[in-house]
Design an enzyme around this catalytic site. Structure first.
Site, PDB file in Angstrom:
ATOM      1  N   ARG A  31       0.790  -1.218   0.000  1.00 57.99           N
ATOM      2  CA  ARG A  31       0.000   0.000   0.000  1.00 57.99           C
ATOM      3  C   ARG A  31       0.833   1.284   0.000  1.00 57.99           C
ATOM      4  NH1 ARG A  31      -4.166   0.524   4.824  1.00 57.99           N
ATOM      5  NH2 ARG A  31      -4.572  -1.589   4.084  1.00 57.99           N
ATOM      6  N   HIS A  77      -8.036  -4.272  -7.398  1.00 56.80           N
ATOM      7  CA  HIS A  77      -7.798  -3.514  -6.159  1.00 56.80           C
ATOM      8  C   HIS A  77      -9.022  -3.578  -5.253  1.00 56.80           C
ATOM      9  CE1 HIS A  77      -5.210  -0.707  -4.010  1.00 56.80           C
ATOM     10  NE2 HIS A  77      -6.265   0.059  -3.753  1.00 56.80           N
ATOM     11  N   TYR A 121     -18.799  12.301 -13.194  1.00 57.11           N
ATOM     12  CA  TYR A 121     -18.777  13.478 -14.062  1.00 57.11           C
ATOM     13  C   TYR A 121     -17.489  13.611 -14.872  1.00 57.11           C
ATOM     14  CZ  TYR A 121     -22.676  14.956 -11.104  1.00 57.11           C
ATOM     15  OH  TYR A 121     -23.864  15.024 -10.451  1.00 57.11           O
TER      16      TYR A 121
END
Length: 831
Positions: A31, A77, A121
């Site tokens: 990570r 993921h 968006y």
């Protein structure tokens, strides 16, 4: 199985230790830390790989970010969608990455800290530079591993041609460690890497000649190269980044500071807000207006200054107190073979080159294998073309394709692949043109096979390929530096922006202080009424008035015997009629204490100077004390004890001497004593001192004078009702310390008590200020020389029972026509 058999007894300490180690290693490896080879964390690598799988290369159309996030989440993921979207957004922000890897369309946030639009968006695709990050991924250049549900494979590292860890940097917080690596200029990184390829024994000092330092996407200026060198040598260092600024003039003639670049990772909106807070809290003075005029063309923050402000000084205060200057702490920790390691510059370059070396070898092996397979098939096709009639006959005679394949293999000694290729061959291959193409392709493949074998056997050739590809990357994506590096930058010294000129320092009875240019006080003829010097508050009056140089350090001594330090330029400037600033806001003086004496010190950093000079203190009860200046050479914010003052006594004056002066103490009732300084032994800073003059209980010392043996000065005394005179210093006989002294002025009801004693000459002017704030400046040469015991002459006309509050001497002003001297009063009560 019984219930007891299902219970496993474990040591809780060992279990916690094992579990925490497993957790921490998972965070470190999976990570928080980047791989040194491709410079990417798992989430960034998965985003790029997922976008490749969606066909979002730089030349293709955009896809919704939500589609990309879903692809990455569903396949590679298994974490929150925000972690994937945030990682993709950062890779698209031009102020976050030096060379963005993702091209965004829509609102991807701003340098002001604005959040990006929701993923439904926005749209994205890969930047062209990412094509070189993902190049050759399909040629077995890197290892793949199964994804979280073992249904798909994902790369463990990308075969990047670009040294992403150096070029884009990274930051991350793991468990027990963190990484913070700055971005660099691609052209410089390539040059340094090529220099390493040419000479594997190159040292870091030589690499720094190619890679000069970090190059941040937001530009700015790096001050000093020592932090850069430390980071490149050891993996850890600290660099100071300042905003790029320009100083311009407004149409009205005021100075304005234009900020065109900000430090890396500084939120511009927060920076402006904090500057505004500093202005409102009066921690930064001289700014009247600040506005953000930034647009899509770049950063532009306008800071308009007040008329009296010095632009460079204000700018320095902004650097010191705001985010116009920030620091970047470099910590080069990355994963090497799955383990975190602190790396220097050469390590980073060496490990990247090693990765590219592995990629080149694996790619060459893959391409050789593919070429050999194709050549093998072409060899079979050439055999078939050369024996086309017999091949056609065998195929026509066979009942099934399998039978034809077997007969071809047996007749022409072909492999299974060759036989299948012949059966699948189209009729157009029988034309002469197609036969020639097969022969040319085979010949070309044989050359490539020879080249691939040569590459695999020659490490020098392998390194040349790495270098050539790096230079190709530089040619495509290289650009100029954005961050300027200023080497060997010293600590900003505000003194550089102040002329070393004298100013008048005034301190009122209630503790208000300011500095005023000496030129504001004009020369007047003796006996003038004076000008309004200070708009005094109710029941307040000017108690201290003195002259200091802007570059001096002021030592302030309080009546309770404490000493405080303050640079003269740190004292707020004010007009002659302004009230000043409360001294408690400048030094940490106790509320019940107040400043009684001062000393101008040129420097406290010169060991020879501080060891050869002394501070002599005098109190109202006639106590005198001598201490080496060296005892005051280490400023403390809360001050230090300068003298232990007894009950009922107060510190009165302080003098700076070289150890060879004569001392004079004058008392209120008109007596004065003169004795050599060497009669006072130097003692420690907290001592109480010795007796300088003996006075009656109703008397008190009003002043102390230190005169060097080589000085030719007169003693000038002033009474509280405006009378004064000067007498030769030699008129006062030398006595032993502690005596009662001799008469220095004839005290009468008309003169009032003695208020001040000064050592002065014709080269000085006298500045007198009374309790109502009226100020007059007159030449000492206008005060006639008189006998030691005389009454003196009137120096200033006092009105309505006013009395003198303070007297000081200054260097003489330029000569003016005395007939043109103006006597005017600017008293508010008369206006």
């Amino acid at each position: 199985m019984t219930g007891e058999d299902k219970i496993k007894v474990v040591n809780i300490e060992e279990e916690m230790k094992t579990a925490y180690i497993d957790y921490s290693m998972s965070v470190i490896v999976s990570r928080a830390l980047p791989d040194v080879r491709d410079g990417l964390k798992p989430v960034h690598r998965r985003v790029l790989f997922g976008m490749t799988g969606l066909g979002l290369s730089s030349g293709k159309s955009y896809k919704k970010s939500a589609r990309i996030v879903g692809e990455v989440l569903g396949k590679y993921h298994p974490h929150g969608d925000s972690s994937v979207y945030d990682a993709m957004v950062r890779m698209a922000q031009i102020w976050s990455l030096r060379y963005p890897l993702v091209e965004g369309q829509g609102n991807f946030g701003s340098i002001d800290g604005d959040s990006p639009a929701a993923m439904r968006y926005t749209e994205a695709r890969l930047q062209k530079i990412s094509d070189d990050v993902l190049a050759d991924l399909d040629k077995n250049t890197v290892d793949f591993r199964l994804n979280f549900d073992d249904s798909l494979e994902e790369p463990t590292v990308l075969p990047t041609r670009i040294p992403l860890l150096l070029v884009n940097g990274t930051s991350g917080i793991a468990v027990g460690m963190a990484t913070n690596m700055p971005p660099h200029n691609l052209s410089e990184v390539v040059d340094a890497t090529c220099a390493y390829i040419d000479n594997k024994d190159i040292d870091i000092e030589d690499l720094i000649k190619y890679l000069h330092g970090p190059d941040f996407p937001t530009g700015g200026i790096i001050y000093g190269i020592q932090g850069i060198k430390d980071a490149y040598r050891t993996g850890k260092g600290r660099v100071v980044i300042r905003s790029a600024t320009e100083i311009e003039q407004t149409e009205s003639g005021r100075a304005k500071i234009i900020v065109t670049e900000t430090p890396y990772m500084v939120n511009k909106a927060d920076m402006i807000k904090k500057i505004a807070d500093l202005i409102n809290e009066k921690k930064i003075e001289g700014i009247s207006y600040i506005n953000d005029e930034s647009d899509r063309n770049g950063t532009r923050v306008v800071i308009i200054l007040k008329r009296e402000a010095v632009a460079n000084v204000v700018l320095n205060n902004l650097f010191k107190q705001s985010q116009l200057q920030s620091s970047f702490s470099i910590n080069n920790i990355a994963l090497v073979d799955g383990r975190p390691k602190l790396l220097n510059l050469k390590d980073l370059i060496r490990l990247f080159v090693s990765h590219r070396h592995d990629v080149i070898i694996r790619r060459t092996h893959y391409e050789l294998d593919q070429a050999q397979k194709r050549a093998h098939i072409l060899e079979g096709l050439l055999i078939a073309i050369d024996n086309i009639d017999e091949v056609i006959a065998i195929i026509r005679a066979a009942q099934t394709p399998e039978e034809a394949r077997e007969k071809l293999m047996e007749r022409f000694d072909l492999s299974d692949l060759q036989a299948r290729a012949i059966i699948d061959m189209r009729l157009r291959s029988l034309t002469g043109l197609e036969r020639d193409k097969v022969k040319e392709e085979h010949a070309e493949l044989m050359k490539m096979i020879e080249y691939y074998n040569q590459v695999l056997q020659d490490e020098t050739l392998q390194m040349k390929i790495i270098k050539d590809e790096l230079l190709e990357v530089k040619a495509k994506y290289g650009d100029a530096r954005r961050t300027q590096i200023v080497p060997d930058a010293e600590e900003f010294n505000p003194e550089d922006f102040y002329a070393d000129e004298d100013v008048v320092i005034t301190i009122s009875h209630l503790g208000y202080i300011k500095r005023t240019p000496l030129t504001e006080y004009r020369l007047q003829a003796r006996g003038g009424v004076g000008t309004k010097g200070v708009a005094a508050r109710d029941e307040d009056f000017i108690e201290h008035l003195f002259v200091a140089s802007m570059h001096n350090t002021m030592l302030f001594f309080t009546e309770n015997g404490k000493c405080f330090w303050l640079k003269v330029y740190e004292i707020p400037e004010g007009a002659k009629s302004s009230k000043g600033r409360a001294i408690q806001n400048l030094i940490n003086i106790e509320p019940e204490d107040k400043v009684k004496a001062y000393i101008n010190v040129k420097t406290l950093n010169d060991p020879e100077y501080v060891s050869k000079n002394f501070i002599i203190l005098g109190t109202k009860k006639g106590i005198i004390k001598k201490t080496s200046l060296e005892a005051y050479s280490r400023p403390r914010q809360n001050g230090v004890i300068a003298i232990t003052v007894k009950d009922g006594d107060q510190l009165l004056e302080a003098c700076l001497t070289d150890g060879n002066c004569h001392m004079m103490l004058a008392a209120k009732n008109g007596k004065a004593i003169k004795f050599p300084e060497n009669l006072v032994r130097a003692i420690g800073r907290t001592g109480g001192g010795v007796r300088g003059i003996s006075i009656s209980p109703d008397d008190e010392v009003i002043g102390m004078v230190c005169v060097n043996n080589e000085e030719k000065v007169d003693i000038l005394v002033v009474s509280e009702k405006g009378y004064g005179k000067r007498s030769s210093f030699d008129d006062y006989r030398i006595t032993n310390r502690g005596g009662k002294g001799v008469k220095t002025i004839n005290i009468t009801e008309k003169t009032g008590k003695l208020i001040a004693v000064k050592a002065a000459s014709d080269s000085n002017d006298l500045m007198i200020i009374n309790k109502s704030g009226i100020t007059i400046r007159l030449a000492v040469s206008d005060v006639r020389l008189a006998g030691r015991a005389t009454q003196g002459v009137k120096l200033i006309n006092l009105r309505n029972g006013d009395t003198i509050a303070a007297v000081t001497k200054v260097d003489a002003a330029p000569e003016v026509d005395q007939d043109q001297a103006v006597n005017e009063v600017q008293d508010e009560s008369e206006n």
